[in-house]
Design an enzyme around this catalytic site. Structure first.
Site, PDB file in Angstrom:
ATOM      1  CE  LYS A 169      -5.447  34.630  35.639  1.00  0.00           C
ATOM      2  NZ  LYS A 169      -5.082  34.297  34.710  1.00  0.00           N
ATOM      3  CG  LEU A 170      -6.988  42.138  32.874  1.00  0.00           C
ATOM      4  CD1 LEU A 170      -7.009  43.084  32.296  1.00  0.00           C
ATOM      5  CD2 LEU A 170      -4.803  41.594  33.268  1.00  0.00           C
TER       6      LEU A 170
END
Length: 295
Positions: A169-170
């Site tokens: 997600k990052l």
């Protein structure tokens, strides 16, 4: 059926919880000062409990949607003291993978399980059950939670073990916030060089440089719609700070990401720290820093 608990029925969490209820799962939500989403979920059949300890006792699987790792850690500490052995905590926030891995080890020692399932999508997609989920979990825990996640996500990918979903997600948000920083600087240069925002947009829109993120960003920059992309500047800065820690831990040089982080730090530290200061509004802060007055 598994009993589901939900912490954080905000912009994203409300739609997710509503879809869990719609699929027939028993759902408990914790009391919150923001009564509207809680009352709506109660009207759909959810039960309300007074605190996190009661939620833990009433749940086999607990979802958390929180601002970041400090809040998640506080919630998990309470849940861990009261959940029955074998319980699963699913962090749907965008959190620091280092924290997630530490929580997973802590819960494992207590006979509990940690999974991360950060979200891709918008509040509209949350209500429609069409989010994307990037999941970090052991294979057996993933098999158990996947049917629940499928109630609110259209795309579900297991990335790896606990913490892997947050890493992915990052990386996703690195690209997204990178687009935002690039667009804001390009528009400032377009204005100052005489090309102008409208002309810039007429060339880029529909070209190979166009994409969904461009369109929501320009929903504010061109059309003035402040609600076009409801992801706050403070969350953007938080995620880029987590990504910097992830890069440090991996020993990776990340000069581009540092520049992106500093763009959002400039905006947040010069007034863009409110709950309705969203990523597309970065264009105003970059313009102001360059002496450009936007209408």
């Amino acid at each position: 059926m598994e009993r589901i608990g939900f912490v954080g029925t905000g912009l994203m969490g409300h739609g997710m919880a509503a879809n869990i209820l719609g699929a027939g799962y028993p759902l408990a939500v914790v009391a919150h000062r923001n009564r509207a989403p809680v009352e709506d979920l109660r009207s759909r059949g959810a039960s309300e409990v007074p605190d996190l300890a009661a939620l833990a006792r009433a749940s086999d699987i607990v979802h958390i949607c929180a601002p970041g790792s400090p809040q998640v850690e506080t919630v998990v500490d309470v849940l861990a003291d009261h959940m029955v052995e074998g319980g699963v905590i699913v962090d749907c926030s965008t959190s620091n993978p280092v924290s997630t891995e530490a929580l997973a080890a802590k819960l494992s020692a207590r006979g509990l399980h940690m999974a991360d399932a950060p979200l891709g999508g918008t509040p509209v997609q949350a209500e429609a059950g069409e989010l994307a989920a990037m999941v970090g979990a052991t294979e057996d825990v993933f098999a158990r939670i996947e049917p629940v996640i499928a109630t609110w996500a259209k795309s579900i990918v297991r990335i790896g073990g606990p913490g892997a979903g947050h890493k992915m997600k990052l990386l996703n948000n690195f690209l997204a916030m990178g687009y935002g920083a690039l667009y804001a600087e390009a528009l400032a240069l377009a204005e100052k060089s005489g090309v102008g925002t409208a002309m810039f947009d007429s060339v880029i829109r529909g070209s190979r440089m166009d994409c969904g993120f461009y369109q929501t960003f320009m929903g504010y920059a061109v059309d003035g719609n402040r609600q076009a992309h409801k992801f706050t500047l403070t969350n953007a800065l938080k995620d880029m700070t987590y990504l910097a820690a992830m890069a440090d831990g991996a020993g990776v040089a990340n000069p581009v990401q540092c520049a992106i982080k500093n763009s959002f730090a400039m905006a947040v530290n010069t007034g863009g720290d409110g709950p309705e200061d969203y990523v597309p509004h970065l264009v105003d802060f970059v313009a102001r820093a360059n002496g450009i007055a936007r209408d």
